[in-house]
Design a protein around this motif. Structure first.
Motif, PDB file in Angstrom:
ATOM      1  N   ARG A 140       0.843  -1.197   0.000  1.00  0.00           N
ATOM      2  CA  ARG A 140       0.000   0.000   0.000  1.00  0.00           C
ATOM      3  C   ARG A 140       0.880   1.250   0.000  1.00  0.00           C
ATOM      4  O   ARG A 140       0.855   2.047   0.937  1.00  0.00           O
ATOM      5  CB  ARG A 140      -0.917  -0.005   1.215  1.00  0.00           C
ATOM      6  CG  ARG A 140      -1.844  -1.225   1.315  1.00  0.00           C
ATOM      7  CD  ARG A 140      -2.760  -1.105   2.526  1.00  0.00           C
ATOM      8  NE  ARG A 140      -3.661  -2.241   2.660  1.00  0.00           N
ATOM      9  CZ  ARG A 140      -3.565  -3.185   3.582  1.00  0.00           C
ATOM     10  NH1 ARG A 140      -2.575  -3.130   4.468  1.00  0.00           N
ATOM     11  NH2 ARG A 140      -4.428  -4.180   3.640  1.00  0.00           N
ATOM     12  N   LEU A 141       1.656   1.426  -1.049  1.00  0.00           N
ATOM     13  CA  LEU A 141       2.545   2.580  -1.161  1.00  0.00           C
ATOM     14  C   LEU A 141       1.760   3.822  -1.551  1.00  0.00           C
ATOM     15  O   LEU A 141       0.633   3.733  -2.061  1.00  0.00           O
ATOM     16  CB  LEU A 141       3.629   2.286  -2.214  1.00  0.00           C
ATOM     17  CG  LEU A 141       4.557   1.103  -1.899  1.00  0.00           C
ATOM     18  CD1 LEU A 141       5.406   0.757  -3.111  1.00  0.00           C
ATOM     19  CD2 LEU A 141       5.444   1.410  -0.698  1.00  0.00           C
TER      20      LEU A 141
ATOM     21  N   LYS B  90      -1.207   5.373  -9.876  1.00  0.00           N
ATOM     22  CA  LYS B  90       0.154   4.868  -9.997  1.00  0.00           C
ATOM     23  C   LYS B  90       0.975   5.252  -8.766  1.00  0.00           C
ATOM     24  O   LYS B  90       0.701   6.254  -8.099  1.00  0.00           O
ATOM     25  CB  LYS B  90       0.825   5.436 -11.256  1.00  0.00           C
ATOM     26  CG  LYS B  90       0.100   5.113 -12.543  1.00  0.00           C
ATOM     27  CD  LYS B  90       0.113   3.623 -12.846  1.00  0.00           C
ATOM     28  CE  LYS B  90      -0.535   3.334 -14.198  1.00  0.00           C
ATOM     29  NZ  LYS B  90      -0.567   1.871 -14.483  1.00  0.00           N
ATOM     30  N   ILE B  91       2.001   4.443  -8.464  1.00  0.00           N
ATOM     31  CA  ILE B  91       2.852   4.728  -7.312  1.00  0.00           C
ATOM     32  C   ILE B  91       3.490   6.109  -7.462  1.00  0.00           C
ATOM     33  O   ILE B  91       3.999   6.462  -8.529  1.00  0.00           O
ATOM     34  CB  ILE B  91       3.958   3.663  -7.171  1.00  0.00           C
ATOM     35  CG1 ILE B  91       3.345   2.279  -6.928  1.00  0.00           C
ATOM     36  CG2 ILE B  91       4.900   4.010  -6.017  1.00  0.00           C
ATOM     37  CD1 ILE B  91       4.373   1.154  -6.937  1.00  0.00           C
TER      38      ILE B  91
ATOM     39  N   ALA C 282       5.513  -8.283  -3.477  1.00  0.00           N
ATOM     40  CA  ALA C 282       4.978  -9.493  -4.099  1.00  0.00           C
ATOM     41  C   ALA C 282       4.605  -9.182  -5.537  1.00  0.00           C
ATOM     42  O   ALA C 282       4.429  -8.016  -5.915  1.00  0.00           O
ATOM     43  CB  ALA C 282       3.758 -10.005  -3.330  1.00  0.00           C
ATOM     44  N   TRP C 283       4.469 -10.238  -6.326  1.00  0.00           N
ATOM     45  CA  TRP C 283       4.177 -10.107  -7.756  1.00  0.00           C
ATOM     46  C   TRP C 283       2.968  -9.207  -8.032  1.00  0.00           C
ATOM     47  O   TRP C 283       3.015  -8.323  -8.900  1.00  0.00           O
ATOM     48  CB  TRP C 283       3.962 -11.501  -8.352  1.00  0.00           C
ATOM     49  CG  TRP C 283       3.632 -11.509  -9.804  1.00  0.00           C
ATOM     50  CD1 TRP C 283       2.392 -11.407 -10.380  1.00  0.00           C
ATOM     51  CD2 TRP C 283       4.564 -11.621 -10.887  1.00  0.00           C
ATOM     52  NE1 TRP C 283       2.480 -11.452 -11.744  1.00  0.00           N
ATOM     53  CE2 TRP C 283       3.811 -11.591 -12.087  1.00  0.00           C
ATOM     54  CE3 TRP C 283       5.948 -11.768 -10.962  1.00  0.00           C
ATOM     55  CZ2 TRP C 283       4.390 -11.688 -13.341  1.00  0.00           C
ATOM     56  CZ3 TRP C 283       6.535 -11.864 -12.220  1.00  0.00           C
ATOM     57  CH2 TRP C 283       5.768 -11.825 -13.383  1.00  0.00           C
ATOM     58  N   PRO C 284       1.817  -9.354  -7.329  1.00  0.00           N
ATOM     59  CA  PRO C 284       0.635  -8.573  -7.717  1.00  0.00           C
ATOM     60  C   PRO C 284       0.538  -7.182  -7.105  1.00  0.00           C
ATOM     61  O   PRO C 284      -0.344  -6.409  -7.514  1.00  0.00           O
ATOM     62  CB  PRO C 284      -0.520  -9.445  -7.217  1.00  0.00           C
ATOM     63  CG  PRO C 284       0.037 -10.121  -6.015  1.00  0.00           C
ATOM     64  CD  PRO C 284       1.498 -10.370  -6.314  1.00  0.00           C
ATOM     65  N   TYR C 285       1.391  -6.837  -6.144  1.00  0.00           N
ATOM     66  CA  TYR C 285       1.218  -5.556  -5.462  1.00  0.00           C
ATOM     67  C   TYR C 285       1.357  -4.396  -6.446  1.00  0.00           C
ATOM     68  O   TYR C 285       2.274  -4.353  -7.261  1.00  0.00           O
ATOM     69  CB  TYR C 285       2.251  -5.397  -4.337  1.00  0.00           C
ATOM     70  CG  TYR C 285       2.098  -6.371  -3.185  1.00  0.00           C
ATOM     71  CD1 TYR C 285       1.022  -7.242  -3.091  1.00  0.00           C
ATOM     72  CD2 TYR C 285       3.056  -6.414  -2.167  1.00  0.00           C
ATOM     73  CE1 TYR C 285       0.890  -8.125  -2.043  1.00  0.00           C
ATOM     74  CE2 TYR C 285       2.933  -7.305  -1.112  1.00  0.00           C
ATOM     75  CZ  TYR C 285       1.855  -8.163  -1.052  1.00  0.00           C
ATOM     76  OH  TYR C 285       1.738  -9.040  -0.001  1.00  0.00           O
ATOM     77  N   HIS C 286       0.414  -3.457  -6.328  1.00  0.00           N
ATOM     78  CA  HIS C 286       0.373  -2.286  -7.215  1.00  0.00           C
ATOM     79  C   HIS C 286       0.413  -2.698  -8.689  1.00  0.00           C
ATOM     80  O   HIS C 286       1.122  -2.115  -9.507  1.00  0.00           O
ATOM     81  CB  HIS C 286       1.516  -1.317  -6.900  1.00  0.00           C
ATOM     82  CG  HIS C 286       1.307  -0.532  -5.651  1.00  0.00           C
ATOM     83  ND1 HIS C 286       0.521   0.584  -5.581  1.00  0.00           N
ATOM     84  CD2 HIS C 286       1.792  -0.743  -4.390  1.00  0.00           C
ATOM     85  CE1 HIS C 286       0.516   1.059  -4.348  1.00  0.00           C
ATOM     86  NE2 HIS C 286       1.269   0.259  -3.602  1.00  0.00           N
ATOM     87  N   GLY C 287      -0.370  -3.729  -9.005  1.00  0.00           N
ATOM     88  CA  GLY C 287      -0.465  -4.157 -10.383  1.00  0.00           C
ATOM     89  C   GLY C 287       0.841  -4.623 -10.981  1.00  0.00           C
ATOM     90  O   GLY C 287       1.041  -4.537 -12.200  1.00  0.00           O
TER      91      GLY C 287
ATOM     92  N   LEU D 105       9.536  -1.021  -8.034  1.00  0.00           N
ATOM     93  CA  LEU D 105       9.807   0.114  -7.148  1.00  0.00           C
ATOM     94  C   LEU D 105      10.828  -0.273  -6.079  1.00  0.00           C
ATOM     95  O   LEU D 105      11.767   0.483  -5.799  1.00  0.00           O
ATOM     96  CB  LEU D 105       8.497   0.590  -6.505  1.00  0.00           C
ATOM     97  CG  LEU D 105       8.471   1.867  -5.662  1.00  0.00           C
ATOM     98  CD1 LEU D 105       9.024   1.675  -4.266  1.00  0.00           C
ATOM     99  CD2 LEU D 105       9.159   3.024  -6.361  1.00  0.00           C
ATOM    100  N   VAL D 106      10.664  -1.454  -5.493  1.00  0.00           N
ATOM    101  CA  VAL D 106      11.635  -1.926  -4.496  1.00  0.00           C
ATOM    102  C   VAL D 106      13.012  -2.059  -5.134  1.00  0.00           C
ATOM    103  O   VAL D 106      14.032  -1.731  -4.509  1.00  0.00           O
ATOM    104  CB  VAL D 106      11.169  -3.252  -3.872  1.00  0.00           C
ATOM    105  CG1 VAL D 106      12.274  -3.873  -3.011  1.00  0.00           C
ATOM    106  CG2 VAL D 106       9.914  -3.034  -3.029  1.00  0.00           C
TER     107      VAL D 106
END
Length: 399
Positions: free
Chosen positions: A22-23, A30-31, A54-59, A65-66
């Motif tokens: 949840r960024l 978008k982030i 994880a794979w699905p976070y923020h689409g 981003l990480v």
């Protein structure tokens, strides 16, 4: 920052991990990359050394981003954790394809902590049938991952089976003072610790509901009886950290104030530091929340995407706030705006759009009867003025 050790992991880990599900986002959903990177690097500079994605976070954008965060020397300061998207896997070879792409997304090789994502009994049996155990073995032996674990949403019996089926380094469970006897719960926490697994806790604030700055009056009165004044967030986090079996708590921090508060709490949250009186207050708060809440939703959003576009978690969050705070005009306005088309790229997400297809039921880790609860959302929050409230919200936002 305080640190704890996992029995099978060499390096000490910060008791606070940065959850990247949840960024902060921009108006387009978008982030907000500069802001998110600054928040995470500030946390790392102050001792956080574990980033969870994880794979699905923020689409699919969270992993990338990480990877950006870990540039400029930060790779030497923090560990990265990501997860195999279990529900998307179609074959043994597919697992390797995911892992290879995740290494590219993160820009690192090996991945420090790798989890099989969102397990419950049926999913675990399905993956074992596709030889997931061999996949984990090969990923470790080839040096593509360092430590292997799993995240869990399911029944305690299934949790114990999964723990026993492989020589895991760690596991990740949902745990907070409302979920002491739910999913893995305290029994699972103790079982994993006895098997020498490190335990990472997700949802310590139960989707943020336990950290609301102004809790329901009934709960606020309980905290007022404490000898030491603490915020609702501190009560919730300290309760989890009070368990010495917990290695780390993941917090989804998307506001600078959240980062600052969490870092401050993590500097003094020692295990076994709550008094008996304080533990009794937490128990009273848990009992009160359970009585007041309408739906047992944590906001994890595994129910998405809904084929009809219903904003399920948003609708349930506002339903709970209505029942917790009794402010009907505010709740109806929030619902009209939050589940309208303002923040979703033009897609309406009202509960009345539900066609009872049931696709969400198997996805929900909490076992919520989602279609039935959406009917209650319609009854409590929708009326013939919902679209008028949405129009008012757009006007306030200069849209």
């Amino acid at each position: 920052m305080l640190y704890r050790k996992m029995p099978k992991v060499k390096e000490p880990l910060s008791i606070l991990g940065f959850g990247c599900m949840r960024l902060p986002v921009k108006d387009n959903g978008k982030i907000d990359r500069p802001r998110a990177i600054a928040q995470i690097r500030h946390a790392i500079d102050n001792g956080v050394n574990y980033l969870d994605t994880a794979w699905p976070y923020h689409g699919g954008d969270s992993e990338r981003l990480v990877g950006e965060v870990l540039q400029d020397g930060y790779r030497d300061k923090a560990f990265a954790a990501t997860k195999l998207p279990s529900w998307m896997v179609k074959s043994r070879g597919h697992m390797d394809e995911f892992l290879d792409q995740q290494c590219l997304n993160l820009g690192i090789d090996p991945i420090d902590f790798y989890l099989v994502h969102n397990l419950a009994g049926p999913m675990w049996e399905r993956l074992k049938g596709m030889d997931v155990l061999d996949f984990i073995d090969q990923a470790r032996q080839s040096g593509r991952i360092r430590y292997a674990g799993f995240s869990f949403h399911g029944r305690i019996d299934d949790f114990k089976t999964i723990v026993d089926d492989y020589d895991w380094d760690f596991c990740q469970i949902q745990y907070n003072y409302l979920d002491e006897y739910h999913q893995a719960g305290t029994e699972g926490l103790m079982y994993a610790a006895q098997k020498h697994l490190g335990v990472i806790v997700m949802e310590p604030l139960r989707g943020g509901n336990l950290g609301i700055p102004q809790p329901p009056p009934e709960v606020a009165r309980i905290w007022e009886n404490a000898m030491e004044s603490r915020t609702p967030v501190e009560w919730a986090l300290r309760w989890v950290w009070d368990h010495p079996e917990v290695t780390m708590v993941l917090s989804g921090m998307n506001e600078e104030a959240h980062v600052a508060e969490n870092l401050n709490i993590a500097s003094s949250a020692f295990p076994n530091s709550l008094t008996l009186e304080e533990k009794n207050l937490v128990t009273q708060a848990a009992e009160t929340y359970r009585r007041l809440m309408a739906v047992n939703c944590t906001g994890c959003e595994y129910c998405k995407p809904c084929p009809e576009g219903v904003n399920i978690s948003g609708a349930f969050e506002i339903l709970n706030k209505l029942h917790l705070f009794k402010n009907e005009p505010e709740a109806r306005f929030m619902y009209a705006v939050r589940c309208g088309d303002i923040f979703s790229g033009g897609q309406m997400g009202y509960a009345s759009q539900c066609i009872q297809c049931g696709e969400c039921l198997d996805k929900c880790p909490q076992g919520i009867a989602i279609p039935d609860m959406l009917e209650q959302v319609v009854a409590d929050l929708e009326d013939d003025k919902t679209l008028e409230r949405l129009a008012m919200g757009k006007k306030m936002l200069n849209m």
